[in-house]
Design an enzyme around this catalytic site. Structure first.
Site, mmCIF file in Angstrom:
data_model
loop_
_atom_site.group_PDB
_atom_site.id
_atom_site.type_symbol
_atom_site.label_atom_id
_atom_site.label_comp_id
_atom_site.label_asym_id
_atom_site.label_seq_id
_atom_site.Cartn_x
_atom_site.Cartn_y
_atom_site.Cartn_z
ATOM 1 N N LYS A 29 56.383 18.004 -14.812
ATOM 2 C CA LYS A 29 56.998 17.723 -14.076
ATOM 3 C C LYS A 29 58.023 18.972 -13.422
ATOM 4 O O LYS A 29 58.899 18.021 -14.878
ATOM 5 C CB LYS A 29 57.850 16.504 -13.206
ATOM 6 N N ARG A 35 42.974 11.542 -11.732
ATOM 7 C CA ARG A 35 41.441 11.209 -11.238
ATOM 8 C C ARG A 35 41.060 11.130 -12.902
ATOM 9 O O ARG A 35 40.008 10.820 -12.580
ATOM 10 C CB ARG A 35 41.086 12.747 -10.287
HETATM 11 N N1 BES Z 1 51.321 11.370 -9.436
HETATM 12 C C1 BES Z 1 50.849 12.596 -8.604
HETATM 13 C C2 BES Z 1 50.720 13.185 -7.366
HETATM 14 C C3 BES Z 1 52.545 12.534 -6.552
HETATM 15 C C4 BES Z 1 53.452 13.570 -6.174
HETATM 16 C C5 BES Z 1 51.982 11.171 -6.091
HETATM 17 C C6 BES Z 1 54.156 13.069 -5.251
HETATM 18 C C7 BES Z 1 53.723 10.892 -5.594
HETATM 19 C C8 BES Z 1 54.530 11.268 -5.253
HETATM 20 C C9 BES Z 1 49.293 12.874 -9.493
HETATM 21 O O1 BES Z 1 49.401 13.070 -10.882
HETATM 22 C C10 BES Z 1 50.515 14.902 -9.271
HETATM 23 O O2 BES Z 1 50.833 15.214 -10.179
HETATM 24 N N2 BES Z 1 49.209 16.054 -8.960
HETATM 25 C C11 BES Z 1 49.111 16.692 -8.515
HETATM 26 C C12 BES Z 1 48.247 17.228 -8.908
HETATM 27 C C13 BES Z 1 47.946 18.747 -8.913
HETATM 28 C C14 BES Z 1 48.112 19.625 -10.624
HETATM 29 C C15 BES Z 1 46.821 18.990 -8.457
HETATM 30 C C16 BES Z 1 50.013 17.313 -7.633
HETATM 31 O O3 BES Z 1 50.185 16.965 -6.160
HETATM 32 O O4 BES Z 1 51.083 18.273 -7.807
HETATM 33 MN MN MN Z 2 50.004 14.241 -12.434
#
Ligand code: BES
Ligand code: MN
Ligand code: ZN
Length: 487
Positions: A263, A337
């Site tokens: 990230k 997931r």
């Molecule tokens: N934990 C994150 C989602 C999230 C984002 C929670 C902002 C709280 C606030 C999750 O694991 C994630 O990173 N999801 C990705 C999925 C994508 C790579 C398909 C996302 O939402 O960007």
């Molecule tokens: Mn994630």
């Protein structure tokens, strides 16, 4: 905060509800006379209309024992609901907890309403000060007791029992989310779940060796880049005799760096809250135990840390889940997931769930769709979705249903395995839900709550949500269970 229900009180601060349209409530007449009409004067002189949440604070002359009177707007009496009393209790704490005074009493005659006001106060009084070592006295709350003056204190106390249990669940969920990720890693979270056995829950913890034996390659894949051992906690509340249980499943990513699909740095510290689903499930289990729910409920949480490392999973890796289905990992940041897939499967293999509800801070896309107001609700059952929506109306923890369907499911197609773990840019929250659905057996009632937008909130927040995490979940789930599974 010490909460009590009394028929009278000599608290330093006396609070009274004023109806919209503004006339002094009966309960205020004695103090109005004693102060030479200060209260009547305050209502006339200030811009006070009695709208919900408005406050007029009146300093009493030294001859009067009461030090302050807070006149608090109650809106139109016919419109007042449980949520209104909850808000009044919460707003009073927000304005008076640092006032320098120790005790406050609010007059609310009806028992149910008195209980709601007390619950609001308790939620608003939440603090997480564990890691401050230099707080001065004036930075700490002065208010230590909140009394509700009510016609039948015994009845109010009784009405407060389930609400108090739920606020305890909310507080636990908040505490777990507030803890820093160097303290609350998977084993530590599991230990905190285990500690709930004193409340009457039965808690089993599985480590990596046991999960490996169960073939949970999807969950274990996420944790393999971390030096912390992945865990699963299974918490059982058996208050419902021989009935099949309801299962609650939670995403417990104790820290989500994104893994190799790292990230960006900005606000990455928020990802200590990526165990918000697991926190909600754990808080719910505490609430059920505290109010001795007449239902069988099993809470299952998958606890991992998603780190970049020489041993971490790569984009392109193929994992085999406990269900036997294979998953091509195209983005290691779509890890929640992967964790839920194996925990959902475990729940169905080991129990016969009447319904499964999973909670997860699953997608950033849900924040774009619904903001911080509603959690996303996805379900394969209109009945279950309806029941959760109904409970969300009364609990104040709002949900909004989003669609699912085969075309969305098709976006998960992989060239190399049964599926890939992302669906592309479009409909990110829906394809995440479709992924989970592949691990739900035919005929199994299931709902998924994407709480990424509500587990912590930006912008203006209600007085009952004073900390970084909201503690979303326990109140909704406890009510849903009460309304549907307790006879
Ligand atoms: N934990 C994150 C989602 C999230 C984002 C929670 C902002 C709280 C606030 C999750 O694991 C994630 O990173 N999801 C990705 C999925 C994508 C790579 C398909 C996302 O939402 O960007
Ligand atoms: Mn994630
Ligand atoms: Zn995540």
């Amino acid at each position: 905060m010490k909460i009590s229900f009394e028929s009278s009180s000599d608290a330093q601060i006396q609070a009274m509800i004023v109806d919209d349209g503004v006339s002094l409530p009966e309960a205020a007449e004695v103090l109005d006379k004693a102060s030479g009409g200060l209260l009547t004067e305050a209502l006339c002189a200030e811009r006070f209309t009695g709208k919900v949440g408005q406050q007029a604070i009146v300093v009493m002359p030294s001859a009067v024992e009461t030090r302050r009177v807070v006149l608090v707007g109650g809106g139109k009496p016919a419109d007042r609901k449980a949520a209104t009393y909850e808000r009044i209790g919460a707003e009073l704490i927000k304005s008076q907890s640092m006032s320098g005074f120790k005790s406050l009493a609010l007059t609310v005659s009806e028992a149910e309403h008195a209980a709601s006001a007390a619950a609001g106060a308790k939620l608003a009084a939440y603090r997480f000060d564990t890691y401050f070592t230099k707080l001065k006295d004036e930075q700490k709350p002065s208010l230590t007791s909140f009394a509700v003056i009510t016609a039948d204190p015994g009845a109010a106390q009784e009405a407060f029992v389930p609400l108090d249990a739920e606020t305890a669940g909310t507080s636990l969920a908040r505490d777990l989310m507030n803890e820093p990720p160097n303290v609350l890693y998977p084993e530590n979270f599991a230990a905190r779940a285990k500690a709930l056995e004193v409340e009457g829950l039965e808690v089993e913890i599985l480590g990596e060796a046991q999960m490996e034996a169960l073939g949970m390659g999807s969950l274990l894949g996420v944790g393999q880049g971390s030096i912390r051992e992945s865990q699963m906690a299974i918490m059982k509340w058996s208050g419902g005799g021989r009935e099949d249980p309801v299962c609650l499943v939670g995403k417990g990513v104790c820290f989500d760096t994104g893994g190799i699909s790292l990230k960006p740095g900005a606000s990455m510290e928020d990802m200590k809250g990526d165990m918000g689903g697991a926190a909600a499930v754990t808080g719910t289990m505490l609430a059920l135990a505290k109010r001795k729910a007449k239902a069988n409920v099993i809470g299952l949480i998958g606890l991992v840390e998603n780190m970049p490392d020489g041993n971490a999973i790569r984009p392109g890796d193929i994992l085999t889940s406990a269900s036997g289905q294979t998953i091509e990992v195209q983005n290691t940041d779509a890890e929640g997931r992967l964790v839920l897939a194996d925990v959902l499967w475990y729940a169905q293999e080991h129990f016969k769930p009447r319904a499964i509800v999973d909670l997860a801070t699953l997608t950033g896309a849900i924040v774009i769709s619904l903001g911080h107001e509603h959690a996303g609700l996805f379900s394969n059952s209109d009945e279950l979705a309806g029941a959760l929506s109904a409970a969300s109306e009364t609990s104040g923890e709002k949900v909004w249903r989003l669609p699912m369907g085969e075309t969305y499911d098709g976006l998960l197609k992989s060239k190399f395995a049964d599926m890939r773990n992302i669906g592309g840019r479009a409909a990110g929250s829906i394809t995440a839900a479709q992924f989970l659905k592949r691990f739900v057996k035919d005929g199994q009632a299931w709902a998924h709550l994407d709480i990424a937008g509500v587990a912590w909130r930006e912008g203006s927040k209600p007085a009952s949500d004073p900390s970084w995490p909201s503690g979303f979940g326990p109140r909704l789930l406890s009510r849903w269970i009460a309304e549907n599974y307790e006879g």
